[in-house]
Structure formats: C-alpha cells, structure tokens
Motif scaffolding. Structure first.
Motif, PDB file in Angstrom:
ATOM      1  N   GLY A 228      -8.008   6.224  -7.226  1.00 49.08           N
ATOM      2  CA  GLY A 228      -7.611   7.634  -6.521  1.00 49.08           C
ATOM      3  C   GLY A 228      -8.612   8.108  -5.560  1.00 49.08           C
ATOM      4  O   GLY A 228      -8.131   9.012  -4.515  1.00 49.08           O
ATOM      5  N   GLY A 229      -9.874   7.641  -5.293  1.00 48.75           N
ATOM      6  CA  GLY A 229     -10.529   7.812  -4.094  1.00 48.75           C
ATOM      7  C   GLY A 229     -10.042   7.168  -2.919  1.00 48.75           C
ATOM      8  O   GLY A 229     -10.061   7.548  -1.712  1.00 48.75           O
ATOM      9  N   SER A 230      -9.191   5.998  -3.035  1.00 50.67           N
ATOM     10  CA  SER A 230      -8.555   5.541  -1.835  1.00 50.67           C
ATOM     11  C   SER A 230      -7.530   6.286  -1.110  1.00 50.67           C
ATOM     12  O   SER A 230      -7.079   5.869  -0.095  1.00 50.67           O
ATOM     13  N   VAL A 231      -7.104   7.318  -2.009  1.00 50.98           N
ATOM     14  CA  VAL A 231      -6.124   8.236  -1.316  1.00 50.98           C
ATOM     15  C   VAL A 231      -6.888   8.565  -0.092  1.00 50.98           C
ATOM     16  O   VAL A 231      -6.282   9.324   0.926  1.00 50.98           O
ATOM     17  N   GLU A 237      -0.350  15.788  -4.525  1.00 53.14           N
ATOM     18  CA  GLU A 237       0.646  14.744  -5.110  1.00 53.14           C
ATOM     19  C   GLU A 237       0.255  13.287  -4.878  1.00 53.14           C
ATOM     20  O   GLU A 237       0.551  12.723  -6.034  1.00 53.14           O
ATOM     21  N   LEU A 238      -0.440  13.031  -4.064  1.00 55.46           N
ATOM     22  CA  LEU A 238      -0.499  11.466  -3.796  1.00 55.46           C
ATOM     23  C   LEU A 238      -1.688  10.892  -4.983  1.00 55.46           C
ATOM     24  O   LEU A 238      -1.556  10.028  -5.730  1.00 55.46           O
ATOM     25  N   LEU A 243      -3.328   8.035  -9.902  1.00 54.93           N
ATOM     26  CA  LEU A 243      -3.947   8.125 -11.422  1.00 54.93           C
ATOM     27  C   LEU A 243      -2.775   7.621 -12.487  1.00 54.93           C
ATOM     28  O   LEU A 243      -3.121   6.975 -13.368  1.00 54.93           O
ATOM     29  N   VAL A 244      -1.388   8.122 -12.183  1.00 52.64           N
ATOM     30  CA  VAL A 244      -0.583   7.816 -13.110  1.00 52.64           C
ATOM     31  C   VAL A 244      -0.166   6.242 -13.070  1.00 52.64           C
ATOM     32  O   VAL A 244      -0.035   5.535 -14.193  1.00 52.64           O
ATOM     33  N   THR A 245       0.074   5.892 -11.993  1.00 56.58           N
ATOM     34  CA  THR A 245       0.623   4.495 -11.620  1.00 56.58           C
ATOM     35  C   THR A 245      -0.631   3.379 -12.127  1.00 56.58           C
ATOM     36  O   THR A 245      -0.428   2.449 -12.628  1.00 56.58           O
ATOM     37  N   ASP A 289      -0.460   3.473  -4.510  1.00 60.63           N
ATOM     38  CA  ASP A 289       0.205   4.518  -4.008  1.00 60.63           C
ATOM     39  C   ASP A 289       1.787   4.516  -3.590  1.00 60.63           C
ATOM     40  O   ASP A 289       2.225   5.457  -3.082  1.00 60.63           O
ATOM     41  N   LEU A 290       2.056   3.382  -3.722  1.00 58.00           N
ATOM     42  CA  LEU A 290       3.701   2.908  -3.185  1.00 58.00           C
ATOM     43  C   LEU A 290       4.618   3.079  -4.219  1.00 58.00           C
ATOM     44  O   LEU A 290       5.674   2.928  -4.075  1.00 58.00           O
ATOM     45  N   MET A 291       4.003   2.719  -5.421  1.00 59.86           N
ATOM     46  CA  MET A 291       4.969   2.432  -6.552  1.00 59.86           C
ATOM     47  C   MET A 291       5.353   3.788  -7.412  1.00 59.86           C
ATOM     48  O   MET A 291       4.706   4.632  -7.497  1.00 59.86           O
ATOM     49  N   SER A 292       6.663   3.557  -8.170  1.00 60.82           N
ATOM     50  CA  SER A 292       6.822   4.543  -9.053  1.00 60.82           C
ATOM     51  C   SER A 292       6.424   4.233 -10.427  1.00 60.82           C
ATOM     52  O   SER A 292       5.772   3.034 -10.722  1.00 60.82           O
TER      53      SER A 292
END
Length: 410
Positions: A228-231, A237-238, A243-245, A289-292
């Motif tokens: 999450g911090g790597s955002v 949104e991101l 966190l979900v993925t 950050d790229l995945m659904s």
C-alpha cells in the motif's frame, strides 16, 4: 497542491513505514517458531542486528547509492550521490515527489525495505551459521548489493529504462534475499539430522507453531504498508485496489498450498498453509497495482501451489531451508515478477521477456556476489558452527543465555 492533501499523503506514507517496520516482528516470530528452542536467542539477535544495522547502513550510503540521480546518457548501472543524507531544497514541500510525501519520509520508508533482504537469508541459514560471519555478510549485502540492484529499477537505472516492472519488490527485495539464501544454504550444508543415510529428508519440527502463526498474520498486516505504501501517496482508488489485490492473493495462496499439500500428503499441514499465504503475498507484490481482484486470486493460488512443489524440490536437492525462505521469497518472487507479463494491464509477450531478462540479470548478479562474499568468509573465518555447538544450541555457545531458562532445551 492543497496542504491538507499533502499532509494526508505524508501521514499515510508514515503509517505505511510503521507497518513495514512491524514486519520485522513477524519475520522474527516466524523464524523462531519454525526452528528449535535452543536457537531462539541467536535468531532474535540476528533479526535485531539486521534492522538496526540495515537502517544505519542505508543512512550512511545505501540511500544515495540506490537513488544516485543517474544523469541522462548514463549506463544506469552504478551511481553514488555521496555519504550521509540531507534533505534537498524543497524536500519538505509538495514540490517533492508530486506531493506524495516529504524527503525524510521517503528515506525512512525506503530504509524499512533495505533490511528485509538479509532477514530472508537469516531464516534459511538458521541453526548452523556463525553469528560473526552472518553479521559481516549482512553489512556487505545490505550495504552494497541491495542498493545497487534497487538503483537499476527504482533509482531510474537501466532496468527502468527497459520497462522492467516491479511495483513493490518481488524481485528487488524478495528475490534479492532469496538468491542469497539459496547460495548460503548450498555452501553451509544441511543441519545435523535433516537427512538420513539414504538422503531422505526428516522433519525437524519448530518449537512454537502458534508463534509462527502470529508471525505470518503480522507479516500479512505489514504487507498493507509494504504494498500500500508503494503507491507513494494516499491516492484513494489505487491504494484501496492494492490492499484488495494483496489480501486476495494472500488468501488464495494459503488455499492453494493447503489444498495441494492435503492431496499430496494426506494431512492438514498448518506450516504449508502459512507459507502459502506468504507465497501469495510475495507473488502479488510485483504487480499489485496492475491486477484485477480475479487476477490477484489466480496469481496467489498458483503461488500457493508453487510453495508445496518448491518445498519438495528443495528437499529433493538435499538443501536445508528451515523456514522455506527460498521457496517463498525466491521462487514465488520470480513467479510474481513474470506474472506482470502474463496478467494485468501490462500483460504481453514483450513485457514478459523484459521481466524475464530482469529476473535473470538480478539473479546472476546476486548469486555471483553472494558466492564471493560467503566464499571469502568461509575461507577466512568459516561459516558453520562446530558440531558440538549445533547439537547443544547456538544460544548457550554464542550468546551465553537461554530464551526459556525455566524449560529444558530440546
């Protein structure tokens, strides 16, 4: 940028920093839980040395080696911005990092990552490495190898210019530690009693599985900060997607390992379940950050299967990895890095090949460096404790104390 948004971004990054720091508690709990009581102090000492030494090394030169400010036209292989740290002009304002955080927060967040590579090695070499040799290795590997590799991507080096993608470190953190762990256990040899006279592996149970379970749950929590911090901001949104993925991949990884290990071994192995969760976390880290959500579940589930097969492979090769570090961090790190070219918004043949080249280059560099460092240490001072020390326990021989003085060692 609005001052409130700048503050919110920075507060999130500081919270993420704290979560990554807390991961070292998880690593320590996991490692001591999966190993024997008589080596607990030794393992805790190594983990405390790693985080304290790693942060000081990152301050002294690591940060400026990892983010040297490569000039245009540079090879992007090695650079150095000098010793020590000092905030640049504008480093405390929204002009720095697009208002995502301040320069000081940047240093501390990245510093929390730096020690993780050596922590991975610590688990793999547990119960038989000399503490002095391990500390010297940690200083060199965290101080030099990790920041050089990190600069190739995160510092704007040649891998970054190629388009290599590693969001939070499946390769740059986990595989960097995993390659070193693989070489280290090869050079060290297995623990006494790990393999019988026919080469068949024998279980050496950890002394506190509840503590190991707590360690994994702490690591999962810490991964919210790691990924999450790597955002690099509090972008709603991101950050929420990451966190979900991350969580879905962890859950799916646990289930993948649990299902396959049950089918193969006909028992409900908690340690496989736990390492499956970690495998899912490592696997999603490169492309969180790229995945659904669906893709994250697939990546995590496959990572869980890889855990079971990888542990069996390590045993078949007669290598001794007490905590499964090579399988979790190296093999699943490679899988997660390659998955960026298979799933998600960057999927494609060209991206897959770039990811593969990155894995191979980083692997070759880390393996060569580790052989040189550990080979030299082996020749000069030796890597492994004596047979007597290993049997009686490193706590008494190397530290002169016992973690559980009211109980008898196993």
């Amino acid at each position: 940028m609005d001052a409130g948004l700048f503050t919110a971004n920075n507060v999130w990054m500081m919270l993420a920093t704290a979560l990554v720091f807390f991961m070292h508690t998880g690593f320590a709990f996991l490692e001591i839980g999966l190993t024997r009581q008589k080596n607990t102090i030794n393992i805790l000492f190594k983990n405390i040395f790693i985080i304290t030494g790693g942060l000081l090394l990152y301050y002294a030169w690591g940060f400026n080696m990892m983010y040297p400010g490569f000039e245009e036209g540079s090879s992007g292989i090695f650079g150095f911005a000098g010793f020590g740290i000092a905030a640049p002009e504008g480093g405390m304002t929204p002009d720095y990092a697009d208002g995502g955080y301040t320069w000081w927060t940047d240093f501390l967040f990245q510093g929390m990552f730096a020690a993780t590579a050596a922590t991975i090695v610590s688990g793999a070499v547990a119960e038989r490495i000399k503490i002095g040799a391990f500390m010297i290795f940690t200083v060199i590997y965290v101080g030099l190898v990790y920041p050089i590799v990190g600069a190739w991507k995160w510092g704007g080096g040649f891998l970054d210019s190629w388009g290599f993608y590693d969001f939070a470190g499946s390769t740059l953190v986990h595989s960097v530690g995993g390659w070193a762990a693989l070489v280290a256990i090869f050079l060290l040899g297995s623990r006494i009693g790990k393999f019988d006279e026919n080469g068949k592996p024998k279980a050496i149970p950890g002394h506190n599985i509840p503590l190991a379970t707590a360690g994994v749950l702490i690591l999962w929590l810490g991964w919210f900060g790691f990924n999450g911090g790597s955002v690099l901001s509090a972008d709603p949104e991101l950050t929420s997607l990451v966190l979900v993925t991350t969580s879905l991949a962890a859950a799916a990884g646990g289930f993948g390992a649990f299902i396959l290990s049950t089918i193969l071994y006909k028992n409900l192995d908690l340690t496989m379940f736990l390492n499956g969760i970690l495998g899912g976390l490592v696997g999603i880290t490169a492309g969180a950050d790229l995945m659904s959500p669906n893709e994250a579940i697939v990546i995590g589930f496959l990572a869980g299967l890889i855990i079971v097969l990888g542990v069996a492979l390590i045993d078949k090769l007669k290598l001794d990895d007490p905590v499964g570090a090579v399988t979790v961090h190296l093999i699943c790190g490679i899988w997660g890095t390659l998955a960026v070219g298979i799933f998600g918004s960057k999927a494609g043949g060209e991206q897959f090949m770039v990811q593969l080249y990155g894995v191979l280059i980083v692997g070759a560099f880390c393996v060569i460096c580790t052989f040189i460092i550990l080979g030299a240490l082996k020749a000069v001072m030796g890597l492994r404790v004596s047979k007597e020390e290993e049997i009686e326990g490193l706590d008494i021989h190397e530290h002169g104390m016992d973690a559980y003085p009211d109980f008898i060692n196993d």
